[in-house]
Structure formats: structure tokens, C-alpha cells
Design an enzyme around this catalytic site. Structure first.
Site, mmCIF file in Angstrom:
data_model
loop_
_atom_site.group_PDB
_atom_site.id
_atom_site.type_symbol
_atom_site.label_atom_id
_atom_site.label_comp_id
_atom_site.label_asym_id
_atom_site.label_seq_id
_atom_site.Cartn_x
_atom_site.Cartn_y
_atom_site.Cartn_z
ATOM 1 N N ILE A 78 0.862 -1.187 0.000
ATOM 2 C CA ILE A 78 0.000 0.000 0.000
ATOM 3 C C ILE A 78 0.897 1.234 0.000
ATOM 4 O O ILE A 78 1.817 1.316 0.824
ATOM 5 C CB ILE A 78 -0.850 0.038 1.291
ATOM 6 N N CYS A 79 0.641 2.179 -0.876
ATOM 7 C CA CYS A 79 1.416 3.426 -0.877
ATOM 8 C C CYS A 79 1.230 4.122 0.471
ATOM 9 O O CYS A 79 0.114 4.467 0.852
ATOM 10 C CB CYS A 79 0.946 4.348 -1.995
ATOM 11 N N ILE A 80 2.330 4.309 1.177
ATOM 12 C CA ILE A 80 2.210 4.842 2.540
ATOM 13 C C ILE A 80 1.716 6.289 2.526
ATOM 14 O O ILE A 80 0.898 6.680 3.368
ATOM 15 C CB ILE A 80 3.546 4.681 3.311
#
Lengths: 131, 119
Positions: A78-80
């Protein structure tokens, strides 16, 4: 072939997850490998652990299907940056930002955008599933 | 190293699309990739001059774009047709090349990876 996948749509709001999941299953069944599935933009909601899938939904429980993929060794990143601003946080981020609860579902991890680029660079093909 | 094209097709403040696409473009450039950005459809509004993102508590898009060369993202293109359709006045400090559809097709063909984040 090695594939990098990106999912940009939120659960039950777009077909992105359904298409990506069917595609991923077909890839593995066809003997291909998946470098990483990267969740970006509203796609980060795929990793929200508190989803209650609609009982009459065709795409039953996408979280479970993603986790099934993870169990086969596929990394779910997941893109932080996109994730934490939308409330998708693991325990480390929950502590860092003094939030009440972690919300990330098991099987997913928060990673930097660099992991999208690294996956694409290592893969033969990049396929994205827009919102 | 792969050549990347990021296509921005939504307006600068209507969603997080444009900003998140640019964040990804900058990261790709940090990985030494050759990166180009194409603004088309409502994304062409990103380069309009006299923006004031602070008025709605957001970063001003043209300021973000001005920072791109520092990340070695120097290839910026805009769809010439949408520039004309929307009568966009390009921020003069930005270097953005207007290109028509055939040139956009050639650009897409020339790039190894195209990231659109748009149906």
C-alpha cells in the site's frame, strides 16, 4: 513473465480490484510471477481492515481474496503516502500519529512509492487497474 | 533504465489525482528513470497561471510543477487541443511543450511504462 500490478480503485466503488484479482489468478495459473501488487490513489482502501462486504455483492470479500493472493507469496504494498492520509495505518503509523487504532488488514504492508517503481523496473510488464 | 510517462488527466484541485501522480513521477526520477509528464483533458488546468492553492488550504499546483526540474523531471507536455479548448494561459515560468494527438501517440509508444491512474 514477471508482472507488476497497480490498483487505483476503492473497494466496491470500482471494478479495479475485481479485474486485478481475476488477472492475478490467471497470471499465477499461467505460470507467470507477480513482482508486487501496488495500491495507489484510492486503491489504498483495498487494505482497510474494517470492511464489511455487502451480502449481495458479486465480488465477495475482496480483502480475503487479496489475502489469499498474499498467502501464495504475492506482496501487497500500500502506498504509505496515499494510505496514511486516508486512514489506512499499521501499528507503527498508528503510534507515530497517535491514532486510536491500526486499520491495515493482515497480509498488506505500507511501503514507499519507490516500491512501485522498483517493482516496475524489475518486471517485464506493468499493468494498472484504474478507478 | 526504463522510460516513464505519467499522464495527468484530472483538474489540479478536484481530486488528489494530479498531486499523487506527480509524487510518483518524482520518485521514478529519483530511481534514475527518464520521466515525462503529459497533461491532457482537465489535467491541462494544472499549468494555468495565477493559481492560489493556499486559498483552499492546498499546495499550489504550479509551484509543485516548478520543483520538478530539481528532481530531473524536465520533459513536460500538454495536449495542444485542450489548451485551446479551455483557453488556458500557461504559467510563464514553466517549460511545457504543447503537442497534438499524433505526437502524444508517438510519445506513448516511445515510453516503456505509461502510468495513467485513469480509466
Amino acid at each position: 513473465m514477471k508482472y507488476a500490478l497497480a490498483v487505483h480503485g476503492a473497494p466496491y466503488a470500482s471494478e479495479a480490484a475485481a479485474h486485478a484479482l481475476f488477472f492475478a489468478d490467471a497470471l499465477l495459473a499461467g505460470g507467470h510471477s507477480i513482482e508486487r501488487v501496488f495500491f495507489f490513489h484510492d486503491g489504498v482502501y483495498q487494505g482497510l481492515g474494517a470492511q464489511v462486504p455487502p451480502q449481495d455483492s458479486f465480488n465477495v470479500d475482496t480483502v480475503k481474496r487479496w489475502q489469499h493472493l498474499a498467502a501464495q507469496g504475492v506482496e501487497l504494498g500500500i502506498c504509505i503516502a496515499s494510505g496514511i492520509k486516508r486512514g489506512v495505518v499499521n501499528e507503527a503509523e498508528q503510534t507515530r500519529y497517535e491514532l486510536q487504532h491500526p486499520t491495515l488488514a493482515p497480509g498488506f504492508e505500507l511501503v514507499g512509492l519507490g516500491q512501485l517503481i522498483a517493482a516496475i523496473n524489475n518486471a517485464d510488464r506493468y499493468v494498472e487497474f484504474p478507478a | 533504465m526504463k522510460r516513464y510517462l505519467f499522464i495527468i488527466s484530472r483538474s489540479p484541485y478536484g481530486s488528489s489525482h494530479a498531486l499523487e501522480q506527480l509524487e510518483a513521477a518524482m520518485v521514478a526520477a529519483v530511481f534514475d528513470a527518464k520521466v515525462a509528464v503529459l497533461f491532457r483533458d482537465e489535467g491541462a488546468w494544472c499549468i494555468q497561471q495565477h493559481q492560489a492553492g493556499a486559498a483552499i488550504g492546498q499546495k499550489t499546483m504550479t509551484n509543485v510543477l516548478a520543483a520538478l526540474p530539481a528532481y530531473d523531471v524536465e520533459e513536460l507536455y500538454v495536449c495542444a487541443d485542450f489548451l485551446n479548448t479551455y483557453q488556458i494561459q500557461t504559467e510563464p515560468t514553466l517549460s511545457v511543450m504543447p503537442i497534438r494527438l499524433p505526437e502524444q501517440q508517438a510519445l506513448i509508444s516511445a515510453c516503456d511504462v505509461v502510468i495513467t491512474a485513469q480509466p
